[in-house]
Design an enzyme around this catalytic site. Structure first.
Site, PDB file in Angstrom:
ATOM      1  N   ASP A 107       0.798  -1.230   0.000  1.00  0.00           N
ATOM      2  CA  ASP A 107       0.000   0.000   0.000  1.00  0.00           C
ATOM      3  C   ASP A 107       0.831   1.282   0.000  1.00  0.00           C
ATOM      4  O   ASP A 107       0.270   2.381  -0.001  1.00  0.00           O
ATOM      5  CB  ASP A 107      -0.968   0.003   1.193  1.00  0.00           C
ATOM      6  CG  ASP A 107      -0.256  -0.214   2.529  1.00  0.00           C
ATOM      7  OD1 ASP A 107       0.897  -0.672   2.539  1.00  0.00           O
ATOM      8  OD2 ASP A 107      -0.870   0.086   3.567  1.00  0.00           O
ATOM      9  N   GLU A 156      11.240  -4.202  11.920  1.00  0.00           N
ATOM     10  CA  GLU A 156      12.358  -3.732  11.099  1.00  0.00           C
ATOM     11  C   GLU A 156      13.610  -3.530  11.959  1.00  0.00           C
ATOM     12  O   GLU A 156      14.722  -3.869  11.536  1.00  0.00           O
ATOM     13  CB  GLU A 156      12.026  -2.475  10.287  1.00  0.00           C
ATOM     14  CG  GLU A 156      11.310  -1.330  10.979  1.00  0.00           C
ATOM     15  CD  GLU A 156       9.798  -1.522  11.125  1.00  0.00           C
ATOM     16  OE1 GLU A 156       9.409  -2.300  12.028  1.00  0.00           O
ATOM     17  OE2 GLU A 156       9.018  -0.887  10.407  1.00  0.00           O
TER      18      GLU A 156
HETATM   19  N1  UDP Z   1      -0.276  -7.573   5.863  1.00  0.00           N
HETATM   20  C1  UDP Z   1      -0.284  -8.953   5.877  1.00  0.00           C
HETATM   21  N2  UDP Z   1      -1.129  -9.609   6.734  1.00  0.00           N
HETATM   22  C2  UDP Z   1      -1.995  -8.946   7.568  1.00  0.00           C
HETATM   23  C3  UDP Z   1      -1.978  -7.534   7.568  1.00  0.00           C
HETATM   24  C4  UDP Z   1      -1.086  -6.883   6.704  1.00  0.00           C
HETATM   25  O1  UDP Z   1       0.457  -9.572   5.123  1.00  0.00           O
HETATM   26  O2  UDP Z   1      -2.742  -9.592   8.310  1.00  0.00           O
HETATM   27  C5  UDP Z   1       0.651  -6.860   4.946  1.00  0.00           C
HETATM   28  C6  UDP Z   1       0.014  -5.701   4.170  1.00  0.00           C
HETATM   29  O3  UDP Z   1      -0.507  -6.147   2.928  1.00  0.00           O
HETATM   30  C7  UDP Z   1       1.161  -4.722   4.010  1.00  0.00           C
HETATM   31  C8  UDP Z   1       2.005  -4.982   5.273  1.00  0.00           C
HETATM   32  O4  UDP Z   1       1.654  -6.283   5.747  1.00  0.00           O
HETATM   33  O5  UDP Z   1       1.933  -5.010   2.857  1.00  0.00           O
HETATM   34  C9  UDP Z   1       1.759  -3.958   6.381  1.00  0.00           C
HETATM   35  O6  UDP Z   1       0.385  -3.957   6.733  1.00  0.00           O
HETATM   36  P1  UDP Z   1      -0.486  -2.632   6.770  1.00  0.00           P
HETATM   37  O7  UDP Z   1      -0.259  -1.852   5.526  1.00  0.00           O
HETATM   38  O8  UDP Z   1      -1.882  -3.026   7.095  1.00  0.00           O
HETATM   39  O9  UDP Z   1       0.147  -1.910   8.031  1.00  0.00           O
HETATM   40  P2  UDP Z   1       0.493  -0.368   8.233  1.00  0.00           P
HETATM   41  O10 UDP Z   1       1.250   0.084   7.051  1.00  0.00           O
HETATM   42  O11 UDP Z   1      -0.828   0.316   8.325  1.00  0.00           O
HETATM   43  O12 UDP Z   1       1.286  -0.356   9.484  1.00  0.00           O
HETATM   44 MN    MN Z   2       0.629   0.001   5.064  1.00  0.00          MN
END
Ligand code: UDP
Ligand code: MN
Length: 300
Positions: free
Chosen positions: A141, A224
């Site tokens: 995203d 990370e």
């Molecule tokens: N993701 C995943 N499993 C989950 C939730 C998220 O593989 O149950 C992936 C999601 O597609 C993204 C990454 O992990 O590539 C980070 O998740 P998200 O974008 O929801 O987190 P944020 O960026 O809001 O911290």
């Molecule tokens: Mn994200």
């Protein structure tokens, strides 16, 4: 400490690389491979939801402008999402599709270590298949400027760069003075040695392969940090990119959640029309909707 073989790594260019094909043509063919250019292994964790295919389409079309990319799409799901598998085959990029599931014990908790199991599967694939180049964790995203990929390609150990739209500070970046990383500017330092975003660093593949214990912990907020610590790099050795971290070339964008679609009504106006096909393309949910529509935001 594992041995490093400086000689076998590609030499870092003396000044930031702006590849000629970007300056001259502004694009390359999807999946283009230029001999001699270090490959980029881009690991993208993803999971089934209404926004999944749109996100991956957007990122794929960014990667179509970058040569020598192996795009490792690693899905966290009980079954493969067919539309994703099909799209990866059609899109023209060099893709690898992996599927794993977040371990059950983490699925139950409110604040989940999102994307860790699937990033680890990507790392396993790299250990088994890659010899050189650079690895990068690219969430599905985020928004990426293609110039970032041209600079990270020359990473010799671990490189870092600013990520926009992180915390109320609006950016997470190394603090760079006289070309060296001297600290970190991030709205959530906590107990992190490397307070950076998942999208804020890249690692040389040989450097990674020489560290067989390097791994990402299932620890919310510390994913990370734990990974970079496990590489054994010292802050002073970090290579600051994006012109000494003066450019923001990746943003932690977040897409609005969409509810599952109401099924297409079956009547004379819809039956026997294109809606017979469209009805199979809309996201009707996977049974976890309470969880995905009211996502608990983590610290990162
Ligand atoms: N993701 C995943 N499993 C989950 C939730 C998220 O593989 O149950 C992936 C999601 O597609 C993204 C990454 O992990 O590539 C980070 O998740 P998200 O974008 O929801 O987190 P944020 O960026 O809001 O911290
Ligand atoms: Mn994200």
């Amino acid at each position: 400490m594992p041995q490093t073989s400086e000689k076998s790594r590609p030499a870092a260019p003396s000044k930031p690389v702006v590849a000629p094909y970007i300056q001259e043509k502004r694009y390359c063919k999807p999946g283009e491979w230029i001999e001699g250019l270090p490959p980029l292994y881009i690991v993208t964790p993803t999971y089934p939801r209404a926004e999944q295919l749109p996100e991956l389409t957007r990122f794929a079309q960014t990667l179509m402008n970058v040569p020598n990319v192996v795009w490792i799409v690693s899905e966290d799901a009980p079954q493969s999402t067919q539309a994703i598998v099909d799209y990866l085959k059609e899109c023209g990029l060099k893709t690898v599709y992996l599927r794993v599931q977040m371990p059950a014990k983490y699925q139950k908790v409110k604040n989940k270590p999102r994307g860790v199991a699937n990033r680890l599967a990507g790392l396993d694939w790299i250990r088994a298949n890659a010899k050189d180049g650079v690895l990068y964790f690219a969430d599905d995203d985020n928004t990426y400027d293609i110039r970032l990929f041209e600079q990270m390609r020359w990473t010799r150990g671990v490189s870092m760069f600013p990520v926009g739209l992180v915390t109320k500070l609006g950016v997470s970046t190394p603090i760079v003075k006289d070309g060296k990383v001297v600290g970190f500017y991030d709205g959530w330092i906590a107990k992190r040695k490397f307070p950076i975003d998942m999208a804020g660093f890249a690692v040389n593949v040989q450097y990674f392969l020489q560290r067989p214990n390097a791994t990402m912990p299932f620890k919310v907020g510390y994913e990370e940090d734990g990974f970079v610590i496990s590489l054994g790099i010292k802050p002073a050795e970090i290579e600051p990119l994006a012109y000494n971290c003066t450019k923001i070339w990746v943003w932690h964008t977040q897409t609005k959640k969409n509810n599952p679609a109401t099924p297409v009504v079956q009547n004379n106006a819809t039956k026997g029309t294109n809606l017979d096909i469209i009805k199979n393309l809309i996201w009707k949910g996977n049974g976890n909707e309470a969880e995905t529509t009211h996502k608990n935001k983590g610290v990162s």
